[in-house]
Write an enzyme that holds these catalytic residues in place. Structure first.
Site, short mmCIF file in Angstrom:
data_model
loop_
_atom_site.label_atom_id
_atom_site.label_comp_id
_atom_site.label_asym_id
_atom_site.label_seq_id
_atom_site.Cartn_x
_atom_site.Cartn_y
_atom_site.Cartn_z
N LYS A 160 0.75 -1.19 -0.04
CA LYS A 160 0.03 0.01 0.06
C LYS A 160 0.76 1.39 -0.04
CE LYS A 160 -3.84 2.01 2.98
NZ LYS A 160 -4.58 1.72 4.06
N SER A 218 -9.61 -0.69 7.10
CA SER A 218 -9.15 -0.64 5.71
C SER A 218 -8.39 -2.02 5.25
CB SER A 218 -8.10 0.39 5.75
OG SER A 218 -8.72 1.46 5.63
N SER A 252 -9.50 1.64 3.01
CA SER A 252 -8.62 2.44 2.22
C SER A 252 -7.65 1.52 1.24
CB SER A 252 -8.23 3.54 3.09
OG SER A 252 -6.96 2.78 3.90
N1 GLN Z 1 -12.76 3.90 6.54
C1 GLN Z 1 -12.04 4.10 7.52
C2 GLN Z 1 -11.54 5.67 7.66
O1 GLN Z 1 -11.78 6.31 6.61
C3 GLN Z 1 -10.97 3.29 7.85
C4 GLN Z 1 -9.81 3.46 7.16
C5 GLN Z 1 -8.52 2.87 7.49
O2 GLN Z 1 -8.68 1.77 8.44
N2 GLN Z 1 -7.39 3.11 7.24
O3 GLN Z 1 -11.42 6.03 8.75
#
Ligand code: GLN
Length: 466
Positions: A74, A173, A149
């Site tokens: 990532k 994410s 994400s």
């Molecule tokens: N969707 C969640 C957020 O936007 C989790 C994102 C993540 O785990 N990086 O905060």
């Protein structure tokens, strides 16, 4: 699905394939892909490493299990000399000066990084649409989002462009995109893997974890990355999880699920029905199933977003164009900061910085931020109580199936609520795994802190159960 790592390792050792061919094939697939999973390719270095592995094999030397296995990262991890953009305009040209510990551990084991993968900018999102590299398209249906994400990472694994990928999970994410693309994704216990060198989103819940196509591959990669790191004081030394150990799940006697996650109008009918069928199959194997009480989804989502926004506002304050990033000069220094940040952060990131500074500011912090911290303690206490009664908590990964590309951007609040089932376990810092079974977006298996092995055991048990 069988272990891809073991299979490829055997093929390399038996000289059925060369590492160079393998790496070149994956690079070609990544280059040609239309799912927008790639931020940058690490092709030159990858081919060099592959040639070294081939030389070793032709010299008759043995290679380690992860040696020559191609993987994705990532684009929020530092890998020295590579672009690390966080899918943002601000860091579009930023090159890492050092390598994240988790990634260094994989490099030391001989795995070969191929690609920095598309994601929501700074991890902010649940769809991988908040990115300057174009929305990540779902591996199963390209009209739908890839999830977020870590969307690019999950799609690359699902499409076999990488053997495994390293995502980051602050509030879901890894687990949610794994569920949206039908692969495995693990968020280990907080602190099991060093966060040194991952771009900080919300430091108190940020976790490094693998996405892969089998439990065995998750196990191998988890072991390789885990360990105490003096550069991250929240890390601890966890024991290696052996292959044999996860075969026997006799100690799992009771499984719980949160009834308010299931008895709600917010859940898709099919996900609910499929989840309850899975519960029946588990009961049929002689495991006791307990319904548990838990915080309402709204409370979980508000607590998580209050704390995550506060932490990200603080973490991202360093990105003002002075030391890093794409500086845009203004009339004076203050103006420079302001223009640099306004022009270079995405709408979603700015929403979170503004929200985070609001909840931290005088006059609001007692009411909102401190209340969030207090709720978090209550959530953790609740988990502690639950794990006195059950060994595993099972839940769907998401209340709904993946949205169409474009829909989440129109309704941020709906996007936040789609994280309802993942964020609670993040606040509790628990080990939790998505398996691509049971519902359209998978099942989430959670255990008490530092019980990552039990999570893998139960996943293995479910292989033949549902
Ligand atoms: N969707 C969640 C957020 O936007 C989790 C994102 C993540 O785990 N990086 O905060």
């Amino acid at each position: 699905m069988e272990s891809q790592i073991h299979k490829i390792h055997q093929q390399l050792m038996d000289k059925e394939i060369t590492c160079t061919e393998l790496v070149q094939e994956k690079l070609n697939l990544l280059k040609a892909n239309t799912n927008n999973t790639v931020n940058s390719l690490l092709d030159k270095q990858a081919l060099k490493l592959a040639a070294n592995v081939d030389a070793k094999i032709s010299n008759g030397e043995t290679i380690d299990l992860l040696e020559g296995i191609p993987f994705g990262i990532k684009d929020v991890y530092m890998v020295q000399g590579t672009y690390t953009t966080a899918s943002s305009n601000l860091l579009k040209k930023y090159k890492s000066p050092y390598t994240a510990t988790a990634i260094q551990n994989l490099l030391d084991a001989g795995a070969i990084p191929l690609v920095k993968e598309n994601c929501d900018s700074f991890g902010h999102g649940s769809s991988s649409e908040n990115t300057i590299f174009g929305a990540v398209k779902n591996a199963i249906n390209a009209n739908l989002v890839g999830g977020g994400s870590s969307g690019g990472s999950a799609v690359n694994v699902a499409k076999d462009y990488t053997v495994f990928s390293i995502g980051g999970d602050t509030g879901g994410s890894i687990r949610q995109p794994a569920g949206y693309n039908n692969v495995f994704g693990l968020k280990p216990t907080y602190g099991r893997i060093s966060r040194y060198g991952i771009m900080a989103y919300a430091s108190s819940t940020d976790c490094v974890g693998p996405i892969a196509k089998s439990i065995e591959d998750i196990r191998i990669v988890l072991n390789a990355m885990s360990g105490k790191d003096i550069k991250d004081q929240t890390t601890y030394q966890a024991e290696n999880i052996s292959q044999e150990n996860i075969l026997n799940s006799d100690e799992i006697k009771t499984v719980g699920y949160f009834k308010n996650f299931i008895n709600t109008d917010a859940i898709d009918n099919e996900i609910k029905a499929d989840f309850l069928v899975s519960i029946e199959k588990i009961k049929a194997k002689g495991i006791k199933v307990k319904e548990l009480d838990f915080f309402e989804s709204d409370a979980l989502v508000s607590t998580y977003y209050t704390l995550a926004m506060a932490e990200t506002a603080s973490n991202l304050s360093r990105l003002d164009g002075t030391n890093y990033g794409n500086r845009i000069e203004g009339k004076n220094l203050k103006d420079t900061y302001s223009i640099t940040r306004s022009e270079n952060f995405s709408e979603e990131t700015k929403r979170r910085i503004v929200g985070g500074n609001q909840v931290l500011s005088q006059g609001f912090s007692d009411e909102i931020y401190l209340k969030g911290l207090n709720l978090r303690d209550q959530i953790s206490d609740n988990f502690e109580k639950d794990f006195k009664e059950v060994d595993i908590i099972l839940s769907p990964v998401t209340p709904n199936t993946p949205p169409k590309i474009g829909d989440s951007l129109k309704d941020p609040l709906a996007m936040y609520l789609s994280d309802a089932y993942t964020v609670g376990f993040s606040l509790g810092q628990l080990p939790t795994l998505t398996i691509p079974k049971g519902t359209a977006t998978g099942l989430q298996i959670t255990a008490a802190k530092n019980n990552d092995e039990l999570v893998l055991k139960f996943a293995n048990f479910l292989k033949d159960t549902i």
